[in-house]
Structure formats: structure tokens, C-alpha cells
Design an enzyme around this catalytic site. Sequence first.
Site, PDB file in Angstrom:
ATOM      1  N   GLY A  29      38.844  35.435  41.731  1.00 49.12           N
ATOM      2  CA  GLY A  29      40.097  36.115  42.074  1.00 49.12           C
ATOM      3  C   GLY A  29      39.954  37.189  43.139  1.00 49.12           C
ATOM      4  N   LYS A  30      38.931  37.078  43.988  1.00 46.82           N
ATOM      5  CA  LYS A  30      38.705  38.112  45.001  1.00 46.82           C
ATOM      6  C   LYS A  30      39.890  38.279  45.941  1.00 46.82           C
ATOM      7  CE  LYS A  30      35.002  36.568  46.961  1.00 46.82           C
ATOM      8  NZ  LYS A  30      34.860  35.331  46.160  1.00 46.82           N
ATOM      9  N   THR A  31      40.468  37.170  46.378  1.00 44.24           N
ATOM     10  CA  THR A  31      41.529  37.253  47.388  1.00 44.24           C
ATOM     11  C   THR A  31      42.762  37.955  46.839  1.00 44.24           C
ATOM     12  OG1 THR A  31      40.719  35.285  48.520  1.00 44.24           O
ATOM     13  CG2 THR A  31      43.006  35.910  48.915  1.00 44.24           C
TER      14      THR A  31
ATOM     15  N   LYS B 169      37.635  39.252  56.865  1.00 46.65           N
ATOM     16  CA  LYS B 169      36.859  38.218  56.172  1.00 46.65           C
ATOM     17  C   LYS B 169      35.752  37.771  57.121  1.00 46.65           C
ATOM     18  CE  LYS B 169      36.559  34.874  52.874  1.00 46.65           C
ATOM     19  NZ  LYS B 169      36.558  35.069  51.411  1.00 46.65           N
TER      20      LYS B 169
ATOM     21  N   GLY C 154      32.154  34.205  47.832  1.00 42.71           N
ATOM     22  CA  GLY C 154      31.386  34.084  46.601  1.00 42.71           C
ATOM     23  C   GLY C 154      30.794  35.428  46.212  1.00 42.71           C
TER      24      GLY C 154
ATOM     25  N   GLY D  92      47.673  34.226  37.794  1.00 41.60           N
ATOM     26  CA  GLY D  92      48.687  33.423  38.467  1.00 41.60           C
ATOM     27  C   GLY D  92      49.654  34.145  39.368  1.00 41.60           C
TER      28      GLY D  92
END
Length: 269
Positions: free
Chosen positions: A16-18, A39, A157, A248
Site C-alpha cells: 500500500g505504499k502508493t 518515483k 518494493g 480500498g
Amino acid sequence: MIPRFLLVTGTDTGVGKTIATAALAAALTAVGRRVIMCKPIQTGHIRADDPAREQLESDYCDVVTESDAEAVARLTGIYTFTNTTLRLPMAPVPAAKAEWDGFKSVDDESAGAVPSGPDSSGADRVSNLPSAAEHVDFIRTALARTDADHVLVEGSGGVLVDFGGLTLADIAAGLSEGENSVGAAIVVRSRLGTLNHTALTAEALERRRVSTTGIIIGSWPEKASPVDRDNWAALSAMAPVLGAIPAGVGDRLDRNEFTARAPGWLRLS
């Protein structure tokens, strides 16, 4: 206190990094801070008009047509920048090798065959990946163009993923402007196993002189189990738990809803 350069790394891929990066951006923006996201390397992203899209989507279940930077921009409206994009959903080095060697369809491989061993053909081409200094220059140029207060640097990652002879920690070293100018937010799971993964990540950061600013639970279940709740308490003994992102929300909420609710998910002071 959130440092000028905040690495957003994870205990694993898919934690769930983004969405955590987007929530950090929204929470900081809500208190008047100017935020951008960078990024260094994006993998598994194909443009909607890519001529190889149909084959790639057939061969790989994890390719996406919205990059991490595009997702953060969609949810928050901030400026986002990506230095290198590779199409295969692999770690950066094998994705780069495949990109420059030419793709092979899975239909071209012997079904069920076990690889004979590492293939070094084309390995020199991985040197085409940016160096740590080039990533640092890219991030600093984005900062200069936008005059931001904070740069969220989202990894690929975990923190020790190979970017081609360097890691996200090496980029952090190049960004450091002195004490407390660089820190890391570790995005973690809430489920069983997260304590070991988080401790290993925090230790790897500490050994590379990157302080852990805090921990974010990347996908908090609607019905949390006793394990989830116990892990939250145990995680808080490792580093401050900045909060948790409801599962979500990156898909469910539009920009207005996301930016309105994100400050309530995180405690940044």
C-alpha cells in the site's frame, strides 16, 4: 515532524505504499505544506497506447496502465515525477534487462521448464539504469522547479531492492542536507508476520543512517481481527505509528473525498 525528504518504503511489494504516499501528501497539503512526489523507478507500467499492451497483459497479471505517480496525482492533485519507467512487473534490474534485451512471450518459453541458472547476457545494459547521483539530481531538480516543502520519494518494493548496484538508501544518502533532513515512512501490513518484516526494515534503515519517521499500516481491514489490533500496539513500540489507511480507498474515493478524509487517517505532528 516530517523531514524535507521522506522515503516511503515498504516491508514488501503490494503493502500500500502508493496510497499511503497519497495520504501523506493530502495530510501535509491540508496543513499548508507544499508537497511533491518522486518515483525513482517504476516497474510494471504500460501506457494505454503501448503496442505490446495486449501481449503483456496476457502474460503478466500485475501490469498496470496507471503508474504510481499518476495514481498519487489523481488522488491529490500534487505534482509527481518518475525518473525511469519499465514495463515488466519485476524488480528493477530484471525488468531493465528484459526491456533492453527485447521481451519474450511466455509462449516462447518451454512450458514448466526450470531455468538452468542465472543468465548474464545483456547484464551490462543494466548500467543504463540511473546512478544514485542521477536519481538525486532528478529529485533535486523537481524540488527546485516546484519550490516544495516536502518531497515524498516512493521506492519500489522494500528498501533494499536493487536499483542497479544501489538501493533507495543510497539515494537517501545523497539527499541528506544534515540532521533530520531525510527520514523514512515504513508502510506495513497489519496481518501476522508484519512485526518481523517491519523490524528488519527498520534495522536496515538504521544501519544506513536513515531514521524511521514513522510506520503506516497500508491497508486496514474493515473488520480488524485481534491480530491486527495487537500488531498495531506492537508496531508502536518500534516507531511511531502515524496511522492506517482504510482498505480500498484508493479505488473507492475520488480526489475530493480522498483529500478530505486523508488527514483523519494520519497523525503527523
